[in-house]
Scaffold this motif. Sequence first.
Motif, PDB file in Angstrom:
ATOM      1  N   LEU A   1       0.831  -1.207   0.000  1.00 16.01           N
ATOM      2  CA  LEU A   1       0.000   0.000   0.000  1.00 16.01           C
ATOM      3  C   LEU A   1       0.863   1.254   0.000  1.00 16.01           C
ATOM      4  O   LEU A   1       0.587   2.213  -0.740  1.00 16.01           O
ATOM      5  CB  LEU A   1      -0.921   0.009   1.219  1.00 16.01           C
ATOM      6  CG  LEU A   1      -1.758   1.278   1.414  1.00 16.01           C
ATOM      7  CD1 LEU A   1      -2.695   1.514   0.230  1.00 16.01           C
ATOM      8  CD2 LEU A   1      -2.554   1.215   2.720  1.00 16.01           C
TER       9      LEU A   1
ATOM     10  N   THR B   1       2.208   1.877  -3.353  1.00 11.64           N
ATOM     11  CA  THR B   1       1.152   2.340  -4.259  1.00 11.64           C
ATOM     12  C   THR B   1       0.839   3.808  -4.016  1.00 11.64           C
ATOM     13  O   THR B   1       0.760   4.614  -4.961  1.00 11.64           O
ATOM     14  CB  THR B   1      -0.111   1.494  -4.069  1.00 11.64           C
ATOM     15  OG1 THR B   1       0.206   0.117  -4.296  1.00 11.64           O
ATOM     16  CG2 THR B   1      -1.203   1.915  -5.041  1.00 11.64           C
TER      17      THR B   1
ATOM     18  N   LEU C   1      -1.679  -3.488  -6.288  1.00  9.21           N
ATOM     19  CA  LEU C   1      -2.207  -3.695  -4.946  1.00  9.21           C
ATOM     20  C   LEU C   1      -3.427  -4.605  -4.986  1.00  9.21           C
ATOM     21  O   LEU C   1      -3.576  -5.514  -4.157  1.00  9.21           O
ATOM     22  CB  LEU C   1      -2.562  -2.348  -4.316  1.00  9.21           C
ATOM     23  CG  LEU C   1      -3.254  -2.383  -2.953  1.00  9.21           C
ATOM     24  CD1 LEU C   1      -2.380  -3.070  -1.912  1.00  9.21           C
ATOM     25  CD2 LEU C   1      -3.619  -0.964  -2.506  1.00  9.21           C
TER      26      LEU C   1
ATOM     27  N   LEU D   1      -9.194   0.179   3.483  1.00 10.14           N
ATOM     28  CA  LEU D   1      -8.037  -0.573   3.958  1.00 10.14           C
ATOM     29  C   LEU D   1      -7.565   0.015   5.273  1.00 10.14           C
ATOM     30  O   LEU D   1      -7.334   1.225   5.377  1.00 10.14           O
ATOM     31  CB  LEU D   1      -6.920  -0.526   2.918  1.00 10.14           C
ATOM     32  CG  LEU D   1      -7.310  -0.984   1.505  1.00 10.14           C
ATOM     33  CD1 LEU D   1      -6.133  -0.829   0.551  1.00 10.14           C
ATOM     34  CD2 LEU D   1      -7.808  -2.424   1.521  1.00 10.14           C
TER      35      LEU D   1
ATOM     36  N   VAL E   1      -6.898   4.126  -5.870  1.00  8.57           N
ATOM     37  CA  VAL E   1      -6.666   4.137  -4.427  1.00  8.57           C
ATOM     38  C   VAL E   1      -6.695   5.576  -3.942  1.00  8.57           C
ATOM     39  O   VAL E   1      -5.980   6.434  -4.467  1.00  8.57           O
ATOM     40  CB  VAL E   1      -5.320   3.488  -4.060  1.00  8.57           C
ATOM     41  CG1 VAL E   1      -5.076   3.573  -2.557  1.00  8.57           C
ATOM     42  CG2 VAL E   1      -5.288   2.033  -4.498  1.00  8.57           C
TER      43      VAL E   1
END
Length: 441
Positions: A17, A20, A30, A56, A77
């Motif tokens: 994460l 990313t 991811l 998340l 994201v």
Amino acid sequence: MTDSPARVLSDDELDVLELTLGGALPPSALVAVLRARPADGAPAGPADVGPARVVLTDAENTPLARITDPPGGTPAVEPLQPLATAIGPQWDAAVRRPARDVRAGLGAGGAAGLGLLVTEVPTREETDAAAALAAGAGPGTGPDEGARPGDLLLLVPVARRAPEPGTVGAPGLVRAAQGLAGTLAERTGARVATVAVPWSGLGDISLDDVAAAYGTARVERLATHRSPATAERVAALPGVRDEAFRALYPPASAAELTRAASGAHRRGAVVFFTGLSGSGKSTVARALAAELEDDGLGTTLLDGDEVRQHLSKGLGFDRASRETNVERIGYVAALVARHGGIAVAAPIAPFAAGRARVRALAEEAGALFVLVHVSTPLAVCEARDRKGFYARARAGEIAEFTGISSPYEEPDDADLVIDTTDVPVPEAVDRVRHHLANLLG
């Protein structure tokens, strides 16, 4: 935020994460990792992230990001809160920079000539190789390949999870890289930057591709410049100390020095005794802890009664309280083992679910786990009862007493089963020590 289901990320997934969010990986990478690692801990397979929008979180349920994966669309994201940081050189903001920031700092070209992946502590030989590469004179390096003084990144892969026992962890590797950076700058005049790269090695992600995302035009793994002769000498280092002991001391003295030093770089372990009150588990556990300490192993004893007086003071003896007590013991034991220590715990731990949780905590910490069932029969335990607990329990004066008014779920996954009815304490200790020694190597 609350309209989306949540997924708690492991340490390894948090590394992905972070990459990313920092621009080193596309959101699709991811998503692929999460699909391959189901949240319920089941084996990797054709699992899905879940609904199109998932929040998340970390283990403390802090919402870190929202991932959107529409069917047939492009994953995205969205950051929600900063990821938690810790102490140590690998967490220094000057070193742990997002890929996009590193690229932006490389000037108009947006690319460094050379990126060196520092995956192991560099030897003198690798330092010389790095200097040659930084100067553009390394093997296979030409003037058109972009490796020129002034553009050099030392990329250090660091993971959130604990390192393997006996290996240099993220802080030490970053410090070694920083020392190398100073040497290279002095010897070559290059502008050298050290960058900590969150890296867990999950999925099909290539470390070389990640390094390129930080702005390197060419990536070299520094460890590949270690000659076979140097690699052989490095591999032989663990035996150098013992050879020196044998050369300097007579056999008995050398043996004692080896014993005292033998625990310095061992993998941690949790030895977890379970059994009825009066089974002898605390007696064996205390003796084992003393023997392990004498062997030079840092050992912490977590006796059930003592934990009740301190760590779990105020808890009752209903099932929920007992499970909480066992989990607290398991948590502390895992912390001890995470740092290479040996934790010896001796609660009753009557329920299989609680014992399984302790095993999971130990394994998540990278530690060995040994479950010892002290299977002494109830009748023998009652006969040994010096405190009168069994008699009081049978008289109804103690509610939910294990073995009388509360069940004891005998483990079917014990590594060792010892009945102290006919096994003396020294023999019981020897059995556990032998089993542990085989695991520790």
